[in-house]
Structures are given as structure tokens and as C-alpha cells.
Design an enzyme around this catalytic site. Structure first.
Site, mmCIF file in Angstrom:
data_model
loop_
_atom_site.group_PDB
_atom_site.id
_atom_site.type_symbol
_atom_site.label_atom_id
_atom_site.label_comp_id
_atom_site.label_asym_id
_atom_site.label_seq_id
_atom_site.Cartn_x
_atom_site.Cartn_y
_atom_site.Cartn_z
ATOM 1 N N VAL A 118 0.935 -0.915 -0.216
ATOM 2 C CA VAL A 118 0.626 -0.039 -0.177
ATOM 3 C C VAL A 118 0.795 1.412 -0.291
ATOM 4 O O VAL A 118 0.495 1.925 -0.878
ATOM 5 C CB VAL A 118 -1.164 0.029 0.760
ATOM 6 C CG1 VAL A 118 -1.721 1.606 1.330
ATOM 7 C CG2 VAL A 118 -2.051 -1.285 0.904
ATOM 8 N N PHE A 142 -8.564 1.122 -2.130
ATOM 9 C CA PHE A 142 -9.352 0.079 -2.335
ATOM 10 C C PHE A 142 -8.554 -0.089 -3.290
ATOM 11 O O PHE A 142 -8.646 -0.389 -4.742
ATOM 12 C CB PHE A 142 -10.545 0.659 -2.923
ATOM 13 C CG PHE A 142 -11.013 1.658 -1.715
ATOM 14 C CD1 PHE A 142 -11.614 0.607 -0.878
ATOM 15 C CD2 PHE A 142 -11.171 3.481 -1.311
ATOM 16 C CE1 PHE A 142 -12.353 1.806 0.064
ATOM 17 C CE2 PHE A 142 -11.806 3.457 -0.224
ATOM 18 C CZ PHE A 142 -13.115 2.546 0.219
ATOM 19 N N LEU A 143 -7.246 -0.713 -3.357
ATOM 20 C CA LEU A 143 -6.358 -1.500 -4.149
ATOM 21 C C LEU A 143 -6.272 -2.481 -4.148
ATOM 22 O O LEU A 143 -6.203 -3.417 -2.586
ATOM 23 C CB LEU A 143 -4.592 -0.621 -3.423
ATOM 24 C CG LEU A 143 -4.554 0.975 -3.223
ATOM 25 C CD1 LEU A 143 -3.301 1.244 -3.014
ATOM 26 C CD2 LEU A 143 -4.798 1.759 -4.663
ATOM 27 N N LEU A 145 -19.547 -12.542 -7.872
ATOM 28 C CA LEU A 145 -19.882 -13.958 -7.435
ATOM 29 C C LEU A 145 -19.257 -14.764 -8.679
ATOM 30 O O LEU A 145 -20.265 -15.192 -9.667
ATOM 31 C CB LEU A 145 -21.550 -12.903 -8.590
ATOM 32 C CG LEU A 145 -22.359 -12.473 -7.778
ATOM 33 C CD1 LEU A 145 -24.095 -11.748 -8.825
ATOM 34 C CD2 LEU A 145 -22.912 -12.474 -6.662
ATOM 35 N N CYS A 170 -5.776 -9.618 2.742
ATOM 36 C CA CYS A 170 -7.551 -8.228 2.645
ATOM 37 C C CYS A 170 -8.410 -9.497 3.680
ATOM 38 O O CYS A 170 -8.755 -9.107 4.591
ATOM 39 C CB CYS A 170 -7.134 -7.992 1.971
ATOM 40 S SG CYS A 170 -6.123 -6.602 1.610
ATOM 41 N N LYS A 220 -8.499 -11.555 6.551
ATOM 42 C CA LYS A 220 -7.939 -10.634 7.901
ATOM 43 C C LYS A 220 -9.346 -9.464 8.320
ATOM 44 O O LYS A 220 -9.984 -9.205 9.481
ATOM 45 C CB LYS A 220 -6.646 -10.034 7.516
ATOM 46 C CG LYS A 220 -6.228 -8.806 8.779
ATOM 47 C CD LYS A 220 -5.032 -9.005 8.046
ATOM 48 C CE LYS A 220 -5.194 -7.842 7.183
ATOM 49 N NZ LYS A 220 -4.643 -6.328 7.616
ATOM 50 N N LYS A 246 -4.735 -15.634 -5.895
ATOM 51 C CA LYS A 246 -5.799 -15.197 -7.712
ATOM 52 C C LYS A 246 -4.079 -14.593 -8.303
ATOM 53 O O LYS A 246 -2.961 -14.892 -8.328
ATOM 54 C CB LYS A 246 -6.410 -13.098 -6.817
ATOM 55 C CG LYS A 246 -5.567 -12.475 -6.878
ATOM 56 C CD LYS A 246 -6.618 -11.958 -6.944
ATOM 57 C CE LYS A 246 -5.587 -9.788 -6.320
ATOM 58 N NZ LYS A 246 -6.745 -8.875 -6.518
HETATM 59 C C1 UGA Z 1 -9.403 -6.691 -2.080
HETATM 60 C C2 UGA Z 1 -9.572 -5.938 -2.470
HETATM 61 O O1 UGA Z 1 -10.610 -6.289 -4.007
HETATM 62 C C3 UGA Z 1 -9.610 -4.264 -2.334
HETATM 63 O O2 UGA Z 1 -10.712 -3.219 -2.504
HETATM 64 C C4 UGA Z 1 -9.278 -3.445 -1.223
HETATM 65 O O3 UGA Z 1 -8.609 -2.516 -1.391
HETATM 66 C C5 UGA Z 1 -8.052 -4.704 -0.622
HETATM 67 O O4 UGA Z 1 -8.385 -5.481 -0.715
HETATM 68 C C6 UGA Z 1 -7.610 -4.742 0.860
HETATM 69 O O5 UGA Z 1 -8.538 -4.914 1.981
HETATM 70 O O6 UGA Z 1 -6.034 -3.839 1.067
HETATM 71 P P1 UGA Z 1 -7.748 -8.243 -3.446
HETATM 72 O O7 UGA Z 1 -7.245 -8.880 -1.799
HETATM 73 O O8 UGA Z 1 -6.288 -7.637 -3.869
HETATM 74 O O9 UGA Z 1 -8.127 -6.771 -3.254
HETATM 75 O O10 UGA Z 1 -8.780 -9.156 -3.932
HETATM 76 P P2 UGA Z 1 -9.536 -9.772 -4.956
HETATM 77 O O11 UGA Z 1 -9.124 -8.974 -6.000
HETATM 78 O O12 UGA Z 1 -10.401 -8.915 -4.136
HETATM 79 O O13 UGA Z 1 -9.586 -10.762 -4.605
HETATM 80 C C7 UGA Z 1 -9.600 -11.566 -3.435
HETATM 81 C C8 UGA Z 1 -10.008 -12.490 -3.092
HETATM 82 O O14 UGA Z 1 -11.342 -13.394 -3.806
HETATM 83 C C9 UGA Z 1 -9.086 -13.954 -4.275
HETATM 84 O O15 UGA Z 1 -8.399 -14.743 -3.734
HETATM 85 C C10 UGA Z 1 -9.956 -14.320 -5.668
HETATM 86 O O16 UGA Z 1 -10.200 -15.041 -6.299
HETATM 87 C C11 UGA Z 1 -11.589 -13.617 -4.201
HETATM 88 N N1 UGA Z 1 -12.246 -14.035 -5.413
HETATM 89 C C12 UGA Z 1 -12.816 -12.896 -6.386
HETATM 90 C C13 UGA Z 1 -13.656 -14.483 -5.489
HETATM 91 O O17 UGA Z 1 -13.917 -15.886 -5.474
HETATM 92 N N2 UGA Z 1 -14.887 -14.502 -6.429
HETATM 93 C C14 UGA Z 1 -14.837 -13.352 -7.282
HETATM 94 O O18 UGA Z 1 -16.099 -13.136 -6.832
HETATM 95 C C15 UGA Z 1 -13.595 -12.671 -6.601
#
Ligand code: UGA
Length: 468
Positions: A16, A169-170, A285, A295, A298, A355
Site C-alpha cells: 500500500v 481500495f487497491l 459473483l 485482506c 483478515k 488470485k
Molecule cells: C481486496 C479488494 O478487492 C480491494 O478493493 C481492497 O483494497 C483490498 O482487498 C485491500 O483491502 O487491501 P485483493 O485482496 O487484492 O483486494 O483481491 P481481490 O481481487 O478482491 O480478490 C480476493 C479474493 O477473492 C481472491 O482470492 C479471489 O480469488 C476471490 N474472489 C474474487 C472470488 O472467489 N470470486 C470472485 O468473484 C471475486
């Protein structure tokens, strides 16, 4: 409004902090980044600088800033120097998860008291301390208390300062794009002055006055960011509530997927149908092996913890986490159903990172799945396009291969856990080759990356999540 460019500091050169500092420098401000880990600091101070994290575009941006404007973009370990030369500090230090789910605010407290020491010593007034790390609601108040106590201890209670919250919100992998093209900029402030200062920090972004182009492409129309000014507590809560709501969407669709499986419905169609309603929206979804990362797990746990502490146990959040844990067990169940005994079976795990487009293994569902497979005495071979090293407890127990094909050679099943493009791009011929090299040809597609009929026609015994 204060004149721009502004003199700002960022405390903590983690994911961040580095993204925030580099992006704010790129839009014209002067930045000092404080990092107290000497190894990390040394890497950043090399010529060219070495960015110790993987984030598309960041290494290039940091290199460019150091080369073109070395005086305006600096790394140091001295908070005193930063406080002396800047008017505000973004606190971007880690807030790891404590034992019972609460956020561990040890580093935030340490930074707050160091800033207060520096303010007292360098005789600064009106300094702005901005929380950017994800922190529980009311952390702003705790920061104020700590700082006031330090100042009182030095007989310098007349030193004025302000605390603000500016949640980030990154998302990893798209952090630069998320910073330059935000949907919203949220600032929680104690006074009008704090709000004005933060508005001028973000003014160049809100007015799109920058040259940066994202590594990927942007949607044709990107909505203008809303600048939302609130009180400090509300801004803190916006961050927790947003992440928890996104996690809730994922657990919701995973639960729906399990009902789909038992009723013959297809969760992909159900999600599409739901997402067409703009009140629901199509994103987050995607059913799968559950959410991971640093994130969501936690933050949801921390939000649940703080709500209980405040006298309102927000149990829906507990359920979100439970569904997420159960989802991983259900993936193992699927494998067991397909292979009967897992003992002595070889499983090729495709994808380890939490991811795609990151090498981050923190909270990665793949690791939990692998540990569970090893507990059941299965053999695991794993491949990930970005991950080159496993956590210590898995290093000697899992073979890390150089390609997806190599992982699958001689395996009884492929377990796909991360939806990398590289897997989606495999041609029919390549998949056919892979299938020929396997012992049994089971595929558990825990991200619904492949079209079931395509893999079945190619001769795989295919199982997705919530798809017939
Ligand atoms: C997340 C939020 O999307 C950011 O907006 C936020 O700023 C960040 O946390 C944070 O608090 O710092 P991030 O953890 O990088 O970002 O990843 P995401 O892209 O949100 O994915 C999180 C998890 O959800 C991954 O394991 C992904 O595979 C899973 N996911 C996501 C699903 O299983 N299904 C979905 O439809 C979307």
C-alpha cells in the site's frame, strides 16, 4: 486550499505504501517514504531502485521517479526527517491479524508515538496524520490518544495535529490502475482544514491531470471518482464494510453454487441472471474455492471482532468466514468422490497464488487444500506461473514443477485453484497431450475456468463448482 505540490510522507514501504507514494509523486507531489527494514530500504535506495514486491507497473514507475525527480521521491528510515520536511504522513504499516481475529495495531501505535516525538522535537504545528492501513473503527481516536500522551509527557501539549482516515481500495495486481482511476476517494477528517488538505492531495487525480497509462486497458468509460468527505469513524467503517460486503458476495455465490449442485442448476447462469440487476451487479459473483489473500480473511475477522467488542456481534460475518472455510473442504470432498481414496494418489495442483497475476501466497486457498491433501497422504505436484517458492512447511513435501503439463504428468487428478490466463489459453491439442500423460484423468476445476463440455469431449472426467 493549500498550494500544490504538497510535501507528503508515507510511512511503510509495503504494498500500500509504495503504490500510494509512487502514484502521489507521479501526480506531482513531493514524497518521502519511511521504511525501517534496512534490507528493504537498501533495495529501494539502489540505482536503479529494486521494488521488493510484485505489482505490475510499479517497478517502472519507481525507477522513473527516482531517475527524473530524485529530490521529490526519496526513501529514508528517519521519521524525524519526514516530519520536518512534510505537512502530512500517510500511515501504511502492517496491521496483521491477532490471535482472536482482531487487528494487531502494534505498528500503528509505534508510528503514532514516533510522529508525536518528532513533532515535539522539531516543533511542528498542525501536522496531519492519515491512516491508510486497514484499521478497526475508532483507531483514529486511539492514535490521537497515544500522540497526546507522548506530547503531554514531554510538556508539549500545545503542539497541534490532526488525525484523518483515507482508506485504500487497491487490489493486488491492479493497484496502480485502482489508484489512478478510483471509483471513490474517501477521507474521514476532524476539521474542514483536514478535508481541504486531502482534497488538494487528490485534486490532480480527480481532475485526471496525469500522464500515466495503465499496463492493461481501461474500460471505455471510467466513471469519475467521487470525493467523499466524512468523519473519521465513518471512513474507517467504509473500508471494513466494503471488504466484508465483497467477501459476503463471494460466500453467497459459493453457497448458491452448492445448492445448484444439489438441484441440477448452473451457478454461472444463476450469477449472470442475478448480476443483470444493477442493484446486485455482476462482479464478485464468481463461485470457486473461496476467497483468500491478505485482506478479505483478515478484514472480515477484524470487523466481526470489533463489532462484538462494541456490543453488536455481527454474526453474518462469522457465517461468511465459515462458508469460505467449508468451501475448501467441499473441494477436497469432490476430489475424494472422484478418486475414492486420496492416499497414494497424485494430485497436480494448478495455481497457488490467491488470485491470478500475483505471486502472493498469503491466505491462498491452494495452500490449505494442499495441506489437507498431504494430511490424507496424497502426493502433490504443483505449478504456478508466478510462484517460485513454497512456504517452509511445504517445501520438502510438494514438488514444484516448471509447467502445468509437467505437474499433470502421471497424476490422477488436476486440481485447478487459480484461474491464470495461461491455463485458460491451453489449446485442445495441448490439453489432449496433458490428458494422455495422466494416470487417471480427473479434473476438479475449482474456479470454473473451463467449459465443462469442452473438457469432457477431450476425455477428462470434469467437475466444476456448482455446474452440472
Ligand atoms: C481486496 C479488494 O478487492 C480491494 O478493493 C481492497 O483494497 C483490498 O482487498 C485491500 O483491502 O487491501 P485483493 O485482496 O487484492 O483486494 O483481491 P481481490 O481481487 O478482491 O480478490 C480476493 C479474493 O477473492 C481472491 O482470492 C479471489 O480469488 C476471490 N474472489 C474474487 C472470488 O472467489 N470470486 C470472485 O468473484 C471475486
Amino acid at each position: 486550499m493549500p498550494p500544490t505540490p504538497l510535501n507528503l510522507s508515507v510511512i511503510g514501504a509495503g504494498h500500500v505504501g509504495l503504490v500510494t507514494a509512487a502514484c502521489l509523486a507521479e501526480v506531482g507531489h513531493r514524497l518521502i517514504v519511511i521504511e525501517n527494514d534496512p534490507v528493504r530500504l537498501d533495495l529501494l535506495n539502489q540505482d536503479p531502485p529494486q521494488v521488493p514486491i510484485y505489482e505490475p507497473g510499479l517497478q517502472e514507475l519507481v525507477e522513473k521517479l527516482r531517475a527524473d525527480r530524485p529530490e521529490d521521491f526519496r526513501f529514508t528510515d528517519s521519521i524525524f526527517e519526514a516530519v520536518e520536511e512534510t505537512d502530512a504522513a500517510f500511515v501504511c504499516v502492517g496491521t496483521p491479524q491477532g490471535e482472536s481475529g482482531e487487528a494487531d495495531l502494534f505498528y500503528v501505535e509505534k508510528v503514532a508515538s514516533s510522529i508525536a516525538e518528532a513533532l515535539a522535537e522539531r516543533n511542528r504545528q498542525g501536522y496531519l496524520v492519515i491512516e491508510k492501513s486497514t484499521v478497526p473503527v475508532r483507531t483514529g481516536q486511539s492514535i490521537r490518544r497515544v500522540m497526546e500522551r507522548v506530547l503531554a509527557g514531554r510538556n508539549r501539549s500545545e503542539v497541534s495535529f490532526e488525525v484523518a482516515s483515507n482508506p485504500e481500495f487497491l487490489a493486488e495486481g491492479t493497484a496502480l490502475r485502482d489508484f489512478f482511476y478510483p471509483y471513490r476517494v474517501v477521507v474521514g477528517v476532524e476539521s474542514e482544514r483536514g478535508g481541504e488538505f486531502l482534497r488538494s492531495v487528490y485534486q490532480p487525480l480527480l481532475q485526471r491531470k496525469f500522464d500515466w497509462a495503465p499496463p492493461g486497458s481501461l474500460p471505455d468509460e471510467f466513471p469519475e471518482a467521487e470525493f467523499l468527505e466524512t468523519d473519521v469513524q465513518s471512513a474507517e467503517l467504509i473500508k471494513h464494510a466494503s471488504n466484508s460486503f465483497l467477501a459476503l458476495k463471494i460466500s453467497f455465490i459459493n453457497a448458491v453454487a452448492n445448492v445448484c449442485e444439489r438441484s441440477g442448476a448452473d451457478v454461472r447462469e444463476v450469477a449472470r441472471g442475478m448480476g443483470l440487476d444493477p442493484r446486485i451487479g455482476p462482479r464478485f459473483l464468481h463461485a470457486g474455492a473461496g476467497f483468500g489473500g491478505y485482506c478479505f480473511p483478515k478484514d472480515v475477522a477484524a470487523f466481526h471482532h470489533i463489532s462484538s467488542e462494541l456490543g453488536y456481534p455481527f454474526d453474518l460475518l462469522k457465517n461468511v468466514l465459515e462458508i469460505n472455510e467449508r468451501q475448501k473442504q467441499l473441494v477436497i470432498e469432490k476430489l475424494r468422490k472422484a478418486l475414492w481414496n486420496l492416499k497414494a494418489k497424485t494430485i497436480a495442483v494448478w495455481g497457488l497464488a490467491f488470485k491470478p497475476n500475483t505471486e502472493d501466497l498469503r491466505g491462498a486457498p491452494a495452500l490449505d487444500l494442499i495441506r489437507s491433501l498431504l494430511d490424507q497422504e496424497a502426493e502433490v505436484r504443483a505449478y504456478d506461473p508466478a510462484v517460485r517458492k513454497l512456504p517452509p512447511d511445504l517445501q520438502d513435501r510438494v514438488a514444484l514443477t516448471e509447467s502445468a503439463e509437467e505437474a499433470a504428468r502421471g497424476a490422477d487428478a488436476i486440481l485447478l485453484v487459480t484461474e491464470w490466463d495461461e491455463f485458460a489459453a491451453l489449446s485442445d491439442e495441448q490439453l489432449k497431450e496433458i490428458q494422455k500423460g495422466m494416470n487417471l484423468t480427473v479434473v476438479i476445476d475449482a474456479r470454473n475456468l473451463f467449459e465443462p463440455s469442452r473438457l469432457r469431449v477431450l476425455g477428462f472426467e470434469y467437475y466444476g463448482i456448482g455446474v452440472p
